[in-house]
Design a protein around this motif. Structure first.
Motif, short mmCIF file in Angstrom:
data_model
loop_
_atom_site.label_atom_id
_atom_site.label_comp_id
_atom_site.label_asym_id
_atom_site.label_seq_id
_atom_site.Cartn_x
_atom_site.Cartn_y
_atom_site.Cartn_z
N LEU A 284 0.81 -1.19 -0.09
CA LEU A 284 0.05 -0.09 0.20
C LEU A 284 0.95 1.39 -0.01
N SER A 285 2.18 1.25 0.59
CA SER A 285 3.06 2.54 0.54
C SER A 285 3.59 2.66 -0.68
N LEU A 286 3.77 1.53 -1.39
CA LEU A 286 3.95 1.63 -2.74
C LEU A 286 3.00 2.46 -3.76
N VAL A 287 1.78 2.05 -3.62
CA VAL A 287 0.75 2.79 -3.93
C VAL A 287 0.51 4.31 -3.71
N LEU A 288 0.88 4.44 -2.52
CA LEU A 288 0.73 5.79 -1.93
C LEU A 288 1.77 6.63 -2.64
N TYR A 289 3.02 6.36 -2.52
CA TYR A 289 4.10 6.95 -2.87
C TYR A 289 4.04 7.22 -4.34
N ILE A 290 3.92 6.08 -5.18
CA ILE A 290 3.82 6.42 -6.71
C ILE A 290 2.70 7.26 -7.11
N SER A 291 1.37 7.22 -6.32
CA SER A 291 0.48 7.99 -6.72
C SER A 291 0.93 9.69 -6.33
N LEU A 292 1.50 9.73 -5.20
CA LEU A 292 1.84 11.14 -4.88
C LEU A 292 2.94 11.71 -6.03
N ALA A 293 3.92 10.89 -6.51
CA ALA A 293 4.86 11.17 -7.36
C ALA A 293 4.10 11.65 -8.60
N ALA A 294 3.16 10.88 -9.07
CA ALA A 294 2.34 11.11 -10.13
C ALA A 294 1.46 12.29 -10.01
N CYS A 295 0.98 12.67 -8.81
CA CYS A 295 0.31 13.90 -8.55
C CYS A 295 0.95 15.08 -8.79
N LEU A 296 2.43 14.94 -8.32
CA LEU A 296 3.35 16.30 -8.29
C LEU A 296 3.69 16.44 -9.79
N VAL A 297 3.85 15.24 -10.66
CA VAL A 297 4.52 15.38 -12.03
C VAL A 297 3.22 15.89 -12.65
N SER A 298 1.87 15.69 -12.62
CA SER A 298 1.00 16.12 -13.18
C SER A 298 1.07 17.51 -13.37
N LEU A 299 1.61 18.09 -12.36
CA LEU A 299 1.68 19.70 -12.14
C LEU A 299 3.00 20.30 -13.02
N VAL A 300 3.82 19.57 -13.47
CA VAL A 300 4.77 19.85 -14.08
C VAL A 300 4.55 20.53 -15.54
N GLN A 308 12.85 17.59 -9.71
CA GLN A 308 12.56 18.36 -8.84
C GLN A 308 11.10 17.80 -7.98
N ALA A 309 10.34 17.64 -8.97
CA ALA A 309 9.08 16.83 -8.34
C ALA A 309 9.20 15.58 -7.64
N THR A 310 10.01 14.84 -8.42
CA THR A 310 10.08 13.27 -7.78
C THR A 310 11.27 13.09 -6.70
N ALA A 311 12.00 14.32 -6.68
CA ALA A 311 13.03 14.39 -5.71
C ALA A 311 12.36 14.27 -4.33
N GLY A 312 11.45 15.19 -4.13
CA GLY A 312 10.83 15.48 -2.91
C GLY A 312 10.09 14.33 -2.25
N VAL A 313 9.39 13.50 -3.22
CA VAL A 313 8.92 12.10 -2.73
C VAL A 313 9.84 11.28 -2.40
N THR A 314 11.09 11.04 -2.84
CA THR A 314 11.92 10.38 -2.49
C THR A 314 12.63 10.68 -1.15
N SER A 315 12.65 11.73 -0.98
CA SER A 315 13.23 12.22 0.34
C SER A 315 12.33 11.86 1.50
N ILE A 316 10.97 11.78 1.17
CA ILE A 316 9.85 11.57 2.38
C ILE A 316 10.01 9.94 2.60
N LEU A 317 10.49 9.29 1.60
CA LEU A 317 10.64 7.96 2.09
C LEU A 317 11.64 7.48 3.34
#
Length: 410
Positions: A284-300, A308-317
């Motif tokens: 479930l964490s895989l789904v959550l983090y991948i969805s969060l990354a996709a959400c931020l990338v959608s704004l790019v 920059q969008a994906t680096a923020g998600v990686t740091s939260i891990l």
């Protein structure tokens, strides 16, 4: 549905035929093999490169040191003359000289700093301290057996008083190790697939290719196909790891290395429910983090902003990983309790609390239910964000855009 599968198949084929994808799969395995090889080499080198020392002391003290059968150093036999020991040290025959007077009031260790072998000072300190204690004990009339009884380390059998806990507390240390391993594996997975999500969803928009693609398929179906293709890639990687692991285990099952791991004994100590909860929270964490990354990338809007969008998600891990260490010593802190149920955090905290016996299995299933709801909501929000921003181009980075939007709302 046919269009969704077409997009998913295109994503899968494009990645699975790329050498970079297989390097992404193999690199964690190579890292593990290199780490295991270095550990094995260091152990072997330590075993074969024990420093040799001379002991200048009374025969009884010297014999007592030899009788301890030290594993980190060797004592040079038939060498009691201080001058001879000094000559051997200067010539490189021995690595150090331990000198002890009769009442242990003066103890010194002289060694060659240029020696390729290690410095056994820590082991010498422990061993000589034990002999000195025995010496002073004999001065007050205690026998070696009596002194051994006085200094014997007490064995405390740990029992949990949390009657609601359903995990065998004797397996807590192993369970914690397993939970840390799962978090590390999930980190490797997510760092790889977050970058893939960024490339698949952000590059087409950044290069203005999305307008032509959406003439043949809706934005919603296009997003669903992309994410489905990424799910295919994850399943393919897991299947490949399972095949490689099974093949390696069958091929090496009779080797001394595999036998020394005692995998069957370790796995038998892990409760199936604990393993199920840990894996479910990780998925479930895989789904959550991948969805969060996709959400931020959608704004790019620009390709250069994807990193920059994906680096923020990686740091939260890394946050739940570090919190898990705090949870090992303080599993019932209020903050730890709350984080163990929160999506994005529970996969690193709840397994540790279960291993400590601080909570029962129903709490783990509750965390799964909350993460499942969070994953569904996050997936829905991400899909909506992607559809609403597919034709939106802005000069702001995603972080700056979200910050400005929140400030304007407030």
């Amino acid at each position: 549905m046919a269009k969704i599968l077409t997009v998913a198949t295109m994503v899968f084929k494009k990645r699975v035929l790329s050498p970079a994808y297989y390097w992404m799969i193999i690199s964690p395995l190579l890292l593990m093999l290199v780490g295991a090889g270095l550990s094995w080499y260091m152990v072997k080198q330590s075993a074969h490169n024990q420093p040799t020392i001379a002991v200048i002391a009374k025969p009884a003290i010297r014999d007592a040191l030899v009788a301890q059968h030290p594993t980190t150093y060797k004592i040079k036999q038939k060498l009691t003359s201080k001058q001879q020991a000094t000559n051997y040290l200067n010539d490189g025959v021995i690595d150090g000289i331990l000198t002890i007077n009769g009442d242990f009031s003066k103890i010194s260790y002289r060694h060659d700093a240029s020696s390729k072998r290690g410095n056994p000072l820590s082991s010498l300190t422990n061993n000589v301290t034990a002999l000195r204690s025995q010496f002073y004990a004999s001065q007050i009339g205690l026998t070696p057996t009596q002194w051994a009884s006085l200094t014997k380390q007490a064995t405390i059998r740990e029992e949990t008083i949390n009657l609601k806990s359903t995990l065998n507390i004797n397996s807590s240390e192993l369970a914690q190790t397993l939970s840390e391993a799962i978090v590390i594996l999930a980190f490797f997975f997510l760092t790889s697939y977050i970058s893939i999500v960024g490339a698949e969803l952000g590059s087409e928009k950044g290069n203005h290719l999305i307008e032509g693609l959406l003439a043949a398929i809706s934005a919603k179906k296009h997003y669903t196909g992309k994410m489905l293709g990424i799910c295919f890639l994850i399943l393919f990687q897991v299947l490949l790891y399972a095949i490689l692991g099974l093949a390696g285990l069958l091929f090496l099952r009779h080797s001394s290395f595999v036998k020394s791991l005692h995998l069957t004994d370790y796995l038998s100590k892990i409760d199936p429910q604990y393993l199920l909860i840990s894996l479910a929270l990780t998925i479930l964490s895989l789904v959550l983090y991948i969805s969060l990354a996709a959400c931020l990338v959608s704004l790019v809007s620009r390709t250069e902003d994807i990193g920059q969008a994906t680096a923020g998600v990686t740091s939260i891990l890394l946050i739940p990983y570090f919190i898990s260490f705090l949870a090992q010593s303080n599993p019932n802190l209020l903050a730890i309790k709350v984080l163990s149920y929160l999506p994005f955090m529970s996969q690193g905290v709840m397994p540790v609390r279960l291993a400590q016996g601080a909570v029962s299995y129903p709490a783990g299933y509750t965390a799964i239910a909350i993460s499942l709801v969070g994953a569904v909501l996050m997936s829905w929000l991400t899909q909506r964000t992607y559809v609403n921003n597919i034709f939106t181009y802005r000069s702001e980075t995603p972080l700056k855009y979200l910050t400005n939007k929140l400030l304007r709302r407030n």
